[in-house]
Design a protein around this motif. Sequence first.
Motif, PDB file in Angstrom:
ATOM      1  N   TYR A 175       0.853  -1.190   0.000  1.00 14.59           N
ATOM      2  CA  TYR A 175       0.000   0.000   0.000  1.00 14.59           C
ATOM      3  C   TYR A 175       0.892   1.245   0.000  1.00 14.59           C
ATOM      4  CZ  TYR A 175      -3.335  -3.514   1.517  1.00 14.59           C
ATOM      5  OH  TYR A 175      -4.095  -4.646   1.600  1.00 14.59           O
ATOM      6  N   HIS A 176       0.501   2.211  -0.795  1.00 17.30           N
ATOM      7  CA  HIS A 176       1.266   3.459  -0.890  1.00 17.30           C
ATOM      8  C   HIS A 176       0.311   4.641  -0.863  1.00 17.30           C
ATOM      9  CE1 HIS A 176       4.183   6.449  -2.281  1.00 17.30           C
ATOM     10  NE2 HIS A 176       3.287   6.818  -3.182  1.00 17.30           N
ATOM     11  N   GLY A 177       0.638   5.634  -0.063  1.00 19.09           N
ATOM     12  CA  GLY A 177      -0.164   6.848  -0.004  1.00 19.09           C
ATOM     13  C   GLY A 177       0.715   8.082  -0.115  1.00 19.09           C
ATOM     14  N   HIS A 178       0.266   9.080  -0.860  1.00 15.17           N
ATOM     15  CA  HIS A 178       1.033  10.324  -1.050  1.00 15.17           C
ATOM     16  C   HIS A 178       0.064  11.493  -1.130  1.00 15.17           C
ATOM     17  CE1 HIS A 178       3.677  13.310  -2.989  1.00 15.17           C
ATOM     18  NE2 HIS A 178       2.635  13.546  -3.761  1.00 15.17           N
ATOM     19  N   ILE A 179       0.399  12.569  -0.460  1.00 14.05           N
ATOM     20  CA  ILE A 179      -0.328  13.822  -0.616  1.00 14.05           C
ATOM     21  C   ILE A 179       0.682  14.959  -0.647  1.00 14.05           C
ATOM     22  CG2 ILE A 179      -0.735  13.993   1.890  1.00 14.05           C
ATOM     23  CD1 ILE A 179      -3.353  15.504   1.164  1.00 14.05           C
ATOM     24  N   GLY A 180       0.557  15.814  -1.637  1.00 15.64           N
ATOM     25  CA  GLY A 180       1.484  16.932  -1.786  1.00 15.64           C
ATOM     26  C   GLY A 180       0.733  18.237  -2.029  1.00 15.64           C
ATOM     27  N   TYR A 181       1.381  19.334  -1.697  1.00 17.18           N
ATOM     28  CA  TYR A 181       0.778  20.652  -1.874  1.00 17.18           C
ATOM     29  C   TYR A 181       1.837  21.617  -2.397  1.00 17.18           C
ATOM     30  CZ  TYR A 181      -1.504  25.110  -0.860  1.00 17.18           C
ATOM     31  OH  TYR A 181      -2.045  26.367  -0.962  1.00 17.18           O
ATOM     32  N   SER A 182       1.510  22.321  -3.475  1.00 18.65           N
ATOM     33  CA  SER A 182       2.415  23.295  -4.077  1.00 18.65           C
ATOM     34  C   SER A 182       2.023  24.706  -3.650  1.00 18.65           C
ATOM     35  CB  SER A 182       2.367  23.198  -5.610  1.00 18.65           C
ATOM     36  OG  SER A 182       2.783  21.929  -6.047  1.00 18.65           O
ATOM     37  N   LEU A 183       3.003  25.448  -3.136  1.00 18.13           N
ATOM     38  CA  LEU A 183       2.796  26.830  -2.716  1.00 18.13           C
ATOM     39  C   LEU A 183       3.921  27.672  -3.272  1.00 18.13           C
ATOM     40  CD1 LEU A 183       1.204  28.892  -1.034  1.00 18.13           C
ATOM     41  CD2 LEU A 183       2.670  28.294   0.917  1.00 18.13           C
ATOM     42  N   ASN A 184       3.630  28.377  -4.374  1.00 21.55           N
ATOM     43  CA  ASN A 184       4.644  29.149  -5.080  1.00 21.55           C
ATOM     44  C   ASN A 184       5.806  28.236  -5.456  1.00 21.55           C
ATOM     45  OD1 ASN A 184       3.057  31.498  -4.784  1.00 21.55           O
ATOM     46  ND2 ASN A 184       3.898  31.843  -2.729  1.00 21.55           N
ATOM     47  N   PHE A 186       7.561  26.464  -3.351  1.00 16.02           N
ATOM     48  CA  PHE A 186       7.718  25.427  -2.327  1.00 16.02           C
ATOM     49  C   PHE A 186       6.758  24.273  -2.590  1.00 16.02           C
ATOM     50  CE2 PHE A 186       8.944  29.408  -0.236  1.00 16.02           C
ATOM     51  CZ  PHE A 186      10.210  29.066   0.229  1.00 16.02           C
ATOM     52  N   TYR A 187       7.193  23.092  -2.182  1.00 15.71           N
ATOM     53  CA  TYR A 187       6.369  21.897  -2.331  1.00 15.71           C
ATOM     54  C   TYR A 187       6.454  21.088  -1.038  1.00 15.71           C
ATOM     55  CZ  TYR A 187       4.455  17.547  -4.225  1.00 15.71           C
ATOM     56  OH  TYR A 187       3.688  16.438  -4.445  1.00 15.71           O
ATOM     57  N   PHE A 188       5.292  20.783  -0.458  1.00 16.31           N
ATOM     58  CA  PHE A 188       5.223  20.019   0.783  1.00 16.31           C
ATOM     59  C   PHE A 188       4.532  18.682   0.488  1.00 16.31           C
ATOM     60  CE2 PHE A 188       4.865  24.544   1.579  1.00 16.31           C
ATOM     61  CZ  PHE A 188       5.859  24.775   2.522  1.00 16.31           C
ATOM     62  N   ALA A 189       5.064  17.601   1.059  1.00 13.57           N
ATOM     63  CA  ALA A 189       4.488  16.293   0.767  1.00 13.57           C
ATOM     64  C   ALA A 189       4.689  15.334   1.928  1.00 13.57           C
ATOM     65  CB  ALA A 189       5.109  15.707  -0.499  1.00 13.57           C
ATOM     66  N   VAL A 190       3.779  14.381   2.017  1.00 14.95           N
ATOM     67  CA  VAL A 190       3.870  13.295   2.995  1.00 14.95           C
ATOM     68  C   VAL A 190       3.626  11.984   2.254  1.00 14.95           C
ATOM     69  CG1 VAL A 190       2.875  12.244   5.058  1.00 14.95           C
ATOM     70  CG2 VAL A 190       3.061  14.730   4.903  1.00 14.95           C
ATOM     71  N   ASN A 191       4.515  11.016   2.467  1.00 13.02           N
ATOM     72  CA  ASN A 191       4.377   9.693   1.876  1.00 13.02           C
ATOM     73  C   ASN A 191       4.232   8.648   2.970  1.00 13.02           C
ATOM     74  OD1 ASN A 191       4.705  10.763  -0.664  1.00 13.02           O
ATOM     75  ND2 ASN A 191       6.829  10.106  -0.891  1.00 13.02           N
ATOM     76  N   GLY A 192       3.502   7.595   2.674  1.00 18.84           N
ATOM     77  CA  GLY A 192       3.391   6.469   3.598  1.00 18.84           C
ATOM     78  C   GLY A 192       3.350   5.169   2.831  1.00 18.84           C
ATOM     79  N   ASP A 193       4.063   4.159   3.324  1.00 18.19           N
ATOM     80  CA  ASP A 193       4.108   2.865   2.653  1.00 18.19           C
ATOM     81  C   ASP A 193       3.938   1.741   3.666  1.00 18.19           C
ATOM     82  OD1 ASP A 193       5.109   3.323  -0.326  1.00 18.19           O
ATOM     83  OD2 ASP A 193       6.209   4.698   0.965  1.00 18.19           O
ATOM     84  N   TYR A 194       3.264   0.677   3.240  1.00 20.49           N
ATOM     85  CA  TYR A 194       3.130  -0.514   4.071  1.00 20.49           C
ATOM     86  C   TYR A 194       3.301  -1.727   3.172  1.00 20.49           C
ATOM     87  CZ  TYR A 194       1.061  -4.301   6.762  1.00 20.49           C
ATOM     88  OH  TYR A 194       0.850  -5.501   7.389  1.00 20.49           O
ATOM     89  N   SER A 195       4.106  -2.679   3.609  1.00 25.46           N
ATOM     90  CA  SER A 195       4.314  -3.897   2.842  1.00 25.46           C
ATOM     91  C   SER A 195       4.287  -5.092   3.779  1.00 25.46           C
ATOM     92  CB  SER A 195       5.655  -3.845   2.095  1.00 25.46           C
ATOM     93  OG  SER A 195       5.858  -5.024   1.354  1.00 25.46           O
ATOM     94  N   PHE A 196       3.587  -6.146   3.360  1.00 26.59           N
ATOM     95  CA  PHE A 196       3.548  -7.394   4.117  1.00 26.59           C
ATOM     96  C   PHE A 196       3.909  -8.525   3.165  1.00 26.59           C
ATOM     97  CE2 PHE A 196       1.272 -11.299   5.181  1.00 26.59           C
ATOM     98  CZ  PHE A 196       1.721 -11.526   6.466  1.00 26.59           C
ATOM     99  N   ILE A 197       4.961  -9.257   3.496  1.00 25.32           N
ATOM    100  CA  ILE A 197       5.428 -10.353   2.642  1.00 25.32           C
ATOM    101  C   ILE A 197       5.531 -11.619   3.481  1.00 25.32           C
ATOM    102  CG2 ILE A 197       7.284 -11.197   1.164  1.00 25.32           C
ATOM    103  CD1 ILE A 197       8.043  -8.295   0.638  1.00 25.32           C
ATOM    104  N   ARG A 198       4.962 -12.705   2.980  1.00 29.47           N
ATOM    105  CA  ARG A 198       5.056 -13.987   3.660  1.00 29.47           C
ATOM    106  C   ARG A 198       5.292 -15.064   2.610  1.00 29.47           C
ATOM    107  NH1 ARG A 198       0.352 -17.171   7.126  1.00 29.47           N
ATOM    108  NH2 ARG A 198       1.754 -18.548   8.291  1.00 29.47           N
ATOM    109  N   SER A 199       6.336 -15.853   2.783  1.00 27.86           N
ATOM    110  CA  SER A 199       6.617 -16.937   1.848  1.00 27.86           C
ATOM    111  C   SER A 199       7.057 -18.168   2.617  1.00 27.86           C
ATOM    112  CB  SER A 199       7.707 -16.519   0.851  1.00 27.86           C
ATOM    113  OG  SER A 199       8.896 -16.175   1.527  1.00 27.86           O
ATOM    114  N   PHE A 200       6.854 -19.329   2.003  1.00 29.28           N
ATOM    115  CA  PHE A 200       7.158 -20.596   2.655  1.00 29.28           C
ATOM    116  C   PHE A 200       8.194 -21.373   1.856  1.00 29.28           C
ATOM    117  CE2 PHE A 200       3.020 -19.411   4.235  1.00 29.28           C
ATOM    118  CZ  PHE A 200       3.107 -19.727   5.577  1.00 29.28           C
TER     119      PHE A 200
END
Length: 215
Positions: A175-184, A186-200
């Motif tokens: 899962y990946h989430g991103h939100i950014g905002y441009s102000l003149n 300047f650019y502000f952003a927040v990212n978030g990632d989640y990964s779940f891996i299971r193998s046998f």
Amino acid sequence: SSTVIKGKILEAGSKANVADAVKEAPGVYFQKAGIIGFSAGSSAPSVLKIRGLGELPNPGILVVVDDRPQYIGIWRHPLLDTLSLDSVESIEVIKGPSGVELGNQATAGAIVINTKKLEKEGYKLTLNSGIGNYWTQDYFANALANYFNFDVSLSGGYKSTNGARQNSDSYQQNYHGHIGYSLNEFYFAVNGDYSFIRSFNPGPVTAINWVREQE
């Protein structure tokens, strides 16, 4: 001194994560390694070298996602297996000392990843699904939007396979989430990632009764 991977090259074949894509870049070498560097099987993280450089515990290889350094992994070694290609727009592999333009953590090179974003105002929704041999499944959803100087990206993916042998199944969620905002300028952003891996591990080919719980 650099290789760029994007577009149809990222989408082609059975590549599931950034490690799979980067492995094909000239001058990049991978091995499966445990926490102190020895081999730990197919489910272990992929430890990489660029032109022979990049050993644990200080690899000198920096991973940058959307202009932000990612200090993840074991002993600061990047775990590229956990970064899904579903939300990736392009990957640049910078080889050698030219990577130090990104900081002193990139003396051996850098992996620069750009995620999918809309440059123009509007929205885009992408849904993908695939089914293959051994009940291999691949599902992905990606939503992009750009309004009022805000840009948003949300994506989720699920991959699984029963494997060619008993007890060789594997599962991955990203899962990946991103939100950014441009102000003149300047650019502000927040990212978030989640990964779940299971193998046998299916065990030796000669194994008759392989206890799944011991893996």
